[in-house]
Design a protein around this motif. Structure first.
Motif, PDB file in Angstrom:
ATOM      1  N   THR A 280       1.142   5.568   1.487  1.00 24.96           N
ATOM      2  CA  THR A 280       0.211   6.557   1.394  1.00 24.96           C
ATOM      3  C   THR A 280      -0.921   6.150   0.120  1.00 24.96           C
ATOM      4  OG1 THR A 280       1.596   8.302   1.889  1.00 24.96           O
ATOM      5  CG2 THR A 280      -0.359   9.085   0.721  1.00 24.96           C
ATOM      6  N   ALA A 281      -0.388   5.485  -0.908  1.00 22.30           N
ATOM      7  CA  ALA A 281      -1.150   4.940  -1.961  1.00 22.30           C
ATOM      8  C   ALA A 281      -2.186   3.947  -1.406  1.00 22.30           C
ATOM      9  CB  ALA A 281      -0.141   4.866  -2.995  1.00 22.30           C
ATOM     10  N   LEU A 282      -1.289   3.010  -0.688  1.00 20.24           N
ATOM     11  CA  LEU A 282      -2.280   1.873  -0.167  1.00 20.24           C
ATOM     12  C   LEU A 282      -3.380   2.306   0.813  1.00 20.24           C
ATOM     13  CD1 LEU A 282      -2.264  -1.141  -0.268  1.00 20.24           C
ATOM     14  CD2 LEU A 282      -0.837  -1.130   1.887  1.00 20.24           C
ATOM     15  N   ALA A 283      -3.228   3.343   1.728  1.00 22.79           N
ATOM     16  CA  ALA A 283      -4.326   3.731   2.402  1.00 22.79           C
ATOM     17  C   ALA A 283      -5.556   4.327   1.562  1.00 22.79           C
ATOM     18  CB  ALA A 283      -3.586   4.819   3.283  1.00 22.79           C
ATOM     19  N   TYR A 284      -4.902   5.112   0.482  1.00 27.81           N
ATOM     20  CA  TYR A 284      -6.036   5.968   0.013  1.00 27.81           C
ATOM     21  C   TYR A 284      -6.673   4.653  -1.127  1.00 27.81           C
ATOM     22  CZ  TYR A 284      -7.898   8.490  -3.763  1.00 27.81           C
ATOM     23  OH  TYR A 284      -8.820   9.410  -4.706  1.00 27.81           O
ATOM     24  N   LEU A 285      -6.097   3.811  -1.727  1.00 31.86           N
ATOM     25  CA  LEU A 285      -6.803   2.879  -2.340  1.00 31.86           C
ATOM     26  C   LEU A 285      -7.970   2.062  -1.391  1.00 31.86           C
ATOM     27  CD1 LEU A 285      -4.110   1.462  -4.726  1.00 31.86           C
ATOM     28  CD2 LEU A 285      -6.228   2.931  -5.267  1.00 31.86           C
ATOM     29  N   ARG A 286      -7.342   1.687  -0.181  1.00 24.28           N
ATOM     30  CA  ARG A 286      -8.018   1.025   0.787  1.00 24.28           C
ATOM     31  C   ARG A 286      -9.405   1.707   1.282  1.00 24.28           C
ATOM     32  NH1 ARG A 286      -3.371  -1.719   4.539  1.00 24.28           N
ATOM     33  NH2 ARG A 286      -3.237  -3.662   3.298  1.00 24.28           N
ATOM     34  N   GLN A 287      -9.425   2.925   1.168  1.00 18.48           N
ATOM     35  CA  GLN A 287     -10.606   3.866   1.609  1.00 18.48           C
ATOM     36  C   GLN A 287     -11.360   3.949   0.239  1.00 18.48           C
ATOM     37  OE1 GLN A 287      -9.281   7.867   2.351  1.00 18.48           O
ATOM     38  NE2 GLN A 287     -11.258   8.512   3.032  1.00 18.48           N
ATOM     39  N   LEU A 288     -10.631   4.006  -0.793  1.00 16.59           N
ATOM     40  CA  LEU A 288     -11.612   4.033  -1.864  1.00 16.59           C
ATOM     41  C   LEU A 288     -12.525   2.770  -2.150  1.00 16.59           C
ATOM     42  CD1 LEU A 288     -12.247   5.500  -4.813  1.00 16.59           C
ATOM     43  CD2 LEU A 288     -10.117   4.315  -5.566  1.00 16.59           C
ATOM     44  N   LEU A 289     -11.877   1.595  -1.832  1.00 20.29           N
ATOM     45  CA  LEU A 289     -12.519   0.234  -2.205  1.00 20.29           C
ATOM     46  C   LEU A 289     -13.478   0.296  -1.120  1.00 20.29           C
ATOM     47  CD1 LEU A 289      -9.394  -1.745  -3.206  1.00 20.29           C
ATOM     48  CD2 LEU A 289     -11.441  -1.041  -4.968  1.00 20.29           C
ATOM     49  N   LYS A 290     -13.482   0.573   0.225  1.00 21.91           N
ATOM     50  CA  LYS A 290     -14.393   0.576   1.183  1.00 21.91           C
ATOM     51  C   LYS A 290     -15.562   1.365   0.749  1.00 21.91           C
ATOM     52  CE  LYS A 290     -11.566  -0.045   5.308  1.00 21.91           C
ATOM     53  NZ  LYS A 290     -10.869   0.484   6.285  1.00 21.91           N
TER      54      LYS A 290
ATOM     55  N   GLY B  62       7.805   6.754   1.653  1.00 22.59           N
ATOM     56  CA  GLY B  62       6.483   6.879   1.987  1.00 22.59           C
ATOM     57  C   GLY B  62       5.178   6.763   0.995  1.00 22.59           C
ATOM     58  N   LEU B  63       5.451   6.906  -0.081  1.00 21.79           N
ATOM     59  CA  LEU B  63       4.574   6.747  -1.038  1.00 21.79           C
ATOM     60  C   LEU B  63       3.634   5.591  -1.196  1.00 21.79           C
ATOM     61  CD1 LEU B  63       3.108   8.521  -3.283  1.00 21.79           C
ATOM     62  CD2 LEU B  63       4.715   7.280  -5.151  1.00 21.79           C
ATOM     63  N   HIS B  64       4.261   4.339  -1.156  1.00 24.70           N
ATOM     64  CA  HIS B  64       3.619   3.130  -1.098  1.00 24.70           C
ATOM     65  C   HIS B  64       2.381   3.008  -0.252  1.00 24.70           C
ATOM     66  CE1 HIS B  64       2.917  -1.223  -1.541  1.00 24.70           C
ATOM     67  NE2 HIS B  64       2.866  -1.161   0.017  1.00 24.70           N
TER      68      HIS B  64
END
Length: 59
Positions: A47-57, A43-45
């Motif tokens: 979780t990390a992808l969601a975090y990065l998307r939020q960061l880039l927004k 599940g790490l992928h």
């Protein structure tokens, strides 16, 4: 935040606003992201992808 090899590092995944502020203060142009493998942390992928998307927004 800490220093490693003469560079400022973030150790964990802090709130995105803090990361954005940190990146601006240190004129970060390239962000290297490392961590454990998905095969060892299910599940790490996602979780990390969601975090990065939020960061880039927020940039």
């Amino acid at each position: 935040m800490r220093q490693e090899h003469g560079k400022t590092c973030l150790d964990r995944a802090p709130k995105t606003a803090l990361v954005i502020q940190w990146a601006k203060e240190h004129s970060i142009r390239v962000l290297n992201i490392t961590g454990p493998r998905e095969t060892k942390n299910s599940g790490l992928h996602n979780t990390a992808l969601a975090y990065l998307r939020q960061l880039l927004k927020g940039t």
